[in-house]
Design a protein around this motif. Structure first.
Motif, PDB file in Angstrom:
ATOM      1  N   GLU A 226       0.858  -1.180   0.000  1.00  0.00           N
ATOM      2  CA  GLU A 226       0.000   0.000   0.000  1.00  0.00           C
ATOM      3  C   GLU A 226       0.893   1.227   0.000  1.00  0.00           C
ATOM      4  O   GLU A 226       1.920   1.251   0.698  1.00  0.00           O
ATOM      5  CB  GLU A 226      -0.918  -0.013   1.218  1.00  0.00           C
ATOM      6  N   ARG A 252      -2.692   0.637  -4.148  1.00  0.00           N
ATOM      7  CA  ARG A 252      -2.549  -0.669  -3.494  1.00  0.00           C
ATOM      8  C   ARG A 252      -2.281  -1.711  -4.549  1.00  0.00           C
ATOM      9  O   ARG A 252      -2.889  -1.698  -5.630  1.00  0.00           O
ATOM     10  CB  ARG A 252      -3.818  -1.022  -2.719  1.00  0.00           C
ATOM     11  N   PRO A 322       0.338  -4.705   3.268  1.00  0.00           N
ATOM     12  CA  PRO A 322      -1.081  -4.609   3.593  1.00  0.00           C
ATOM     13  C   PRO A 322      -1.396  -5.307   4.906  1.00  0.00           C
ATOM     14  O   PRO A 322      -0.763  -6.319   5.254  1.00  0.00           O
ATOM     15  CB  PRO A 322      -1.769  -5.301   2.418  1.00  0.00           C
TER      16      PRO A 322
END
Length: 324
Positions: A226, A252, A322
């Motif tokens: 991300e 992302r 993430p």
């Protein structure tokens, strides 16, 4: 580029005009649509006012409603059902020594004209070229490219640098129909160019396509991230890559099957094609913009690149794994 005198060039290859026209006649019964483009949201624009009709033979996902040349996205290019009805044209496209993107039959009616404009980004420094094979034309159907008038004979193969100013007018009494092929730039394709063209080229300004190098699941998982995405990366020009006046977006990378997908905000925007050394271009996109996930002092960062010929601009953003 040093070959500035070459706005257009005839490439090696001549084709059977009778067979081309026979397939064109067969395809006349299909639903040709007026030319239109698609914006960044993939919503179609209004139809052109000119009598300029298109039949897509190869398009994003093989969609018959995509009369535009397409671009980066979640799906790759594929043949439409119309291509299956044109085996000779299909054989010509298949024989080109490069990966092909969009293929369209484009018809300009008698008396129609397309005003002066540029097609951006096209040309050898962009890594994406537009080729033409005329099927039907007349002496009054004229392409004006960089101030030079052209009427290309049927059955011949041409490169035009459509990043330059150009316009088209059909002053004749019959339509002008060209097979228009958008392709990546490969070394093998460049061998079809005339010797004087190649000798005048500044080869360091040619952006050559790099083949896909698939990655295994473990490597792909290591690149999930991300990050802040430069606001001009996807659609801006090279000088705008790290524009301080444009806010970053939320980016992302996630895994979808055997490919990484780039989400911008909550919107799935493009699947990625690995071209080596952890660098990716977008599916359907060109080599002119890529991103690379790389380790940085025990963490991650993403390197965004915009290229045009030998020019490269970069922007770096830190990235995080993430959560979940």
């Amino acid at each position: 580029m040093s070959n500035a005198m070459f706005g257009a060039a005839q490439l090696e290859g001549e084709f059977d005009v009778d067979r081309l026209v026979a397939e064109l006649v067969h395809l006349e019964a299909t639903q040709w649509a007026k030319q239109r483009t698609f914006g960044e949201s993939l919503e179609p624009t209004e139809e052109t006012e000119a009598d300029w009709r298109v039949l897509p033979l190869r398009s994003p996902e093989g969609r018959v409603d995509r009369t535009d040349p397409g671009g980066m996205g979640l799906v790759d290019y594929a043949s439409t059902p119309w291509m299956e009805q044109a085996p000779y044209i299909a054989s010509i496209v298949d024989a080109l020594p490069t990966d092909v993107r969009a293929v369209r039959l484009m018809a300009l009616g008698p008396g129609a004209e397309v005003s002066e404009h540029r097609d951006y980004p096209y040309g050898l420094p962009a890594g994406w070229v537009r080729l033409h094979i005329p099927l039907i034309t007349n002496a009054e159907a004229v392409l004006t490219l960089d101030g030079v008038d052209y009427t290309w004979p049927p059955g011949t193969l041409w490169f035009g640098d459509f990043n330059r100013l150009h316009s088209v007018r059909n002053g004749g009494s019959e339509r002008r129909v060209h097979l228009v092929i958008d392709s990546y730039v490969s070394r093998e394709l460049l061998e079809l160019f005339p010797a004087d063209f190649r000798e005048s080229m500044r080869w360091s300004d040619v952006l050559v396509d790099r083949p896909e190098m698939p990655l295994g699941k473990a490597e792909l998982h290591s690149m999930l991230a991300e990050f802040a995405l430069p606001g001009q990366f996807l659609y801006g020009e090279i000088d705008e890559l790290d524009d301080p006046g444009t806010p970053d977006l939320e980016g992302r990378l996630r895994l979808d099957g055997d490919r990484l997908v780039l989400d911008v905000g909550d919107v799935p925007t493009a699947s990625l094609v690995h071209i080596g050394e952890g660098e990716f271009r977008m599916t359907g996109g060109m080599m002119d913009r890529t991103l690379k996930v790389e380790p940085a002092d025990g963490a991650l960062r993403v390197r965004f690149r915009r290229r045009h010929g030998s020019r490269t601009e970069e922007a770096l953003r830190s990235a995080a794994r993430p959560v979940g």
